[in-house]
Enzyme design. Structure first.
Site, mmCIF file in Angstrom:
data_model
loop_
_atom_site.group_PDB
_atom_site.id
_atom_site.type_symbol
_atom_site.label_atom_id
_atom_site.label_comp_id
_atom_site.label_asym_id
_atom_site.label_seq_id
_atom_site.Cartn_x
_atom_site.Cartn_y
_atom_site.Cartn_z
ATOM 1 N N ASP A 194 0.785 -1.046 0.002
ATOM 2 C CA ASP A 194 0.038 0.070 -0.059
ATOM 3 C C ASP A 194 1.024 1.401 -0.127
ATOM 4 O O ASP A 194 2.107 1.063 0.249
ATOM 5 C CB ASP A 194 -0.838 -0.124 1.310
ATOM 6 C CG ASP A 194 -1.817 1.239 1.237
ATOM 7 O OD1 ASP A 194 -2.227 1.778 0.465
ATOM 8 O OD2 ASP A 194 -1.880 1.732 2.483
ATOM 9 N N SER A 195 0.452 2.380 -0.242
ATOM 10 C CA SER A 195 0.888 3.707 -0.069
ATOM 11 C C SER A 195 1.761 3.837 1.433
ATOM 12 O O SER A 195 2.425 4.782 1.492
ATOM 13 C CB SER A 195 0.206 4.835 -0.624
ATOM 14 O OG SER A 195 -1.053 4.787 0.280
ATOM 15 N N CYS A 225 -3.713 -1.206 -2.161
ATOM 16 C CA CYS A 225 -3.942 0.389 -2.193
ATOM 17 C C CYS A 225 -5.159 0.480 -3.345
ATOM 18 O O CYS A 225 -4.897 0.051 -4.394
ATOM 19 C CB CYS A 225 -2.963 1.102 -2.505
ATOM 20 S SG CYS A 225 -3.070 2.863 -2.989
ATOM 21 N N THR A 262 -5.787 3.367 -4.927
ATOM 22 C CA THR A 262 -4.995 4.154 -5.975
ATOM 23 C C THR A 262 -4.204 3.557 -6.926
ATOM 24 O O THR A 262 -3.896 3.416 -8.126
ATOM 25 C CB THR A 262 -4.467 5.414 -5.384
ATOM 26 O OG1 THR A 262 -5.424 5.999 -4.504
ATOM 27 C CG2 THR A 262 -4.169 6.494 -6.425
ATOM 28 N N GLU A 303 -6.377 8.753 9.681
ATOM 29 C CA GLU A 303 -5.011 8.421 10.136
ATOM 30 C C GLU A 303 -4.640 9.101 11.168
ATOM 31 O O GLU A 303 -3.815 8.827 12.153
ATOM 32 C CB GLU A 303 -4.011 8.694 8.836
ATOM 33 C CG GLU A 303 -2.930 7.814 8.868
ATOM 34 C CD GLU A 303 -2.131 7.541 7.685
ATOM 35 O OE1 GLU A 303 -2.722 7.523 6.581
ATOM 36 O OE2 GLU A 303 -1.011 8.090 7.619
ATOM 37 N N CYS A 305 -11.200 2.905 -0.692
ATOM 38 C CA CYS A 305 -10.062 3.380 -0.239
ATOM 39 C C CYS A 305 -9.688 2.543 1.098
ATOM 40 O O CYS A 305 -10.468 2.193 1.951
ATOM 41 C CB CYS A 305 -10.064 4.769 0.373
ATOM 42 S SG CYS A 305 -8.612 5.373 1.023
ATOM 43 N N THR A 306 -8.178 2.273 1.343
ATOM 44 C CA THR A 306 -7.753 1.485 2.245
ATOM 45 C C THR A 306 -8.385 1.754 3.680
ATOM 46 O O THR A 306 -8.573 0.920 4.462
ATOM 47 C CB THR A 306 -6.433 1.500 2.478
ATOM 48 O OG1 THR A 306 -5.806 2.908 2.305
ATOM 49 C CG2 THR A 306 -5.572 0.694 1.476
ATOM 50 N N HIS A 307 -8.472 3.131 4.029
ATOM 51 C CA HIS A 307 -8.677 3.544 5.318
ATOM 52 C C HIS A 307 -10.358 3.489 5.529
ATOM 53 O O HIS A 307 -10.798 3.617 6.826
ATOM 54 C CB HIS A 307 -8.204 5.156 5.323
ATOM 55 C CG HIS A 307 -6.973 5.466 5.474
ATOM 56 N ND1 HIS A 307 -6.087 4.979 4.251
ATOM 57 C CD2 HIS A 307 -6.263 6.033 6.224
ATOM 58 C CE1 HIS A 307 -4.949 5.330 4.246
ATOM 59 N NE2 HIS A 307 -5.058 6.126 5.497
HETATM 60 N N1 DGL Z 1 -3.989 3.726 0.234
HETATM 61 C C1 DGL Z 1 -4.691 4.978 -0.605
HETATM 62 C C2 DGL Z 1 -5.799 4.082 -1.184
HETATM 63 O O1 DGL Z 1 -6.577 3.348 -1.037
HETATM 64 C C3 DGL Z 1 -5.027 5.973 0.062
HETATM 65 C C4 DGL Z 1 -3.992 6.910 0.772
HETATM 66 C C5 DGL Z 1 -3.196 7.545 -0.382
HETATM 67 O O2 DGL Z 1 -3.704 8.305 -0.982
HETATM 68 O O3 DGL Z 1 -2.141 7.309 -0.295
HETATM 69 O O4 DGL Z 1 -6.336 4.755 -2.267
#
Ligand code: DGL
Length: 277
Positions: A20-21, A83, A85, A164, A196-198
């Site tokens: 992930d990012s 992730c 994205t 976060e 989105c992961t979060h």
């Molecule tokens: N992990 C990213 C996603 O799921 C969210 C955080 C980011 O923008 O890096 O898109």
């Protein structure tokens, strides 16, 4: 001189590589650990290049290939792009790079399969980072399966940093969530994809926002089931083994480590691994 031979690692006992990012992808790692308690995990969070949501597709592809290479070097038996994205922009690139050596899973296809099967869906809402929404990947993939479905996408860039920082289940998060979900774009949806992961962390708050029956789909659980099915199909499920997990980040700060408690059930120690040195 005697020859030194190393015992080859049986494919099924190799770890699952997840990237992930940053640390948000731990929601996916957590769901995989829950669904597959025998599996070892190698997690890589690219905290040095966070957030991916605002990066160009070329940068995301470049970072993702290097991470995939690292996970391959760690003898992973599968790569999960946790992730959204990176799944939007770099899935095909990573798959080409891996060239069929091991399966590569993204977090979009299993969710698209899930919502298009649901009898409920007529108008599907999608919320995610600017990058994910700009890619229009969900609408494109959903329409390959069913052209009749209406897809409404909305970028919600405040949500990931808010979560976060620990702002969820409180007055501030409810206000921000309500302001996004009140968008006319998302009116009359019957399913909402949390792309989105979060966002699994705000699933309840999102659900509470709606008076009507809107199905809230978060990718973590759906992806974990897909990973299980894929490993089973390839006879790669780990058996009878004490799992060992490693969590790497490209840039370490105490605050990243502190925030992991929101995303992963167990306490985590992050190891710094700069792949771009
Ligand atoms: N992990 C990213 C996603 O799921 C969210 C955080 C980011 O923008 O890096 O898109």
């Amino acid at each position: 001189m005697s020859k030194v031979t190393t015992k080859p690692i049986a494919p099924a006992s190799r770890p699952i590589g997840i990237f992930d990012s940053g640390i948000g992808g731990l929601t996916v790692a957590n769901a995989i650990q829950k669904a597959l308690p025998n599996e070892s995990i190698i997690y890589f969070g690219d905290t040095a290049h966070l957030p991916y949501g605002d990066k160009s597709p070329d940068s995301i592809k470049y970072y993702s290939i290097r991470i995939a290479q690292f996970l391959l070097q760690q003898h992973c038996k599968m790569i999960v792009i946790a992730c959204n994205t990176a799944s939007s922009f770099a899935y095909e690139t990573v798959k080409d790079f891996i060239g069929g050596q091991i399966p590569v899973v993204n977090v979009i296809d299993p969710v698209v399969e899930h919502v298009t099967k649901s009898k409920k869906s007529r108008k599907i809402g999608v919320i995610g980072t600017k990058g994910t929404i700009k890619s229009d990947i969900y609408a494109k993939k959903i329409h390959v399966i069913n052209k009749q479905l209406d897809v409404a996408s909305l970028a919600t860039p405040l949500l990931a940093p808010m979560i976060e920082e620990g702002f969820f289940n409180n007055k501030i998060s409810r206000t921000v969530i309500a302001s996004y979900l009140g968008s006319r774009k998302l009116s009359k949806i019957d399913s909402l994809i949390l792309a989105c992961t979060h966002y699994p962390l705000i699933k309840q708050e999102v659900s509470d926002y709606y008076d009507t029956d809107v199905e809230i789909v978060d990718s973590a659980g759906v992806v974990a089931e897909h990973v299980k099915k894929t490993l089973k199909g390839k006879r790669l499920l780990a058996t009878k083994r004490k799992p060992v997990h490693r969590f790497y980040v490209s840039d370490f700060t105490k605050s990243f480590e502190e925030s992991t408690k929101y995303f992963f059930k167990n306490k985590i120690h992050l190891e710094k691994k700069d792949l771009w040195m």
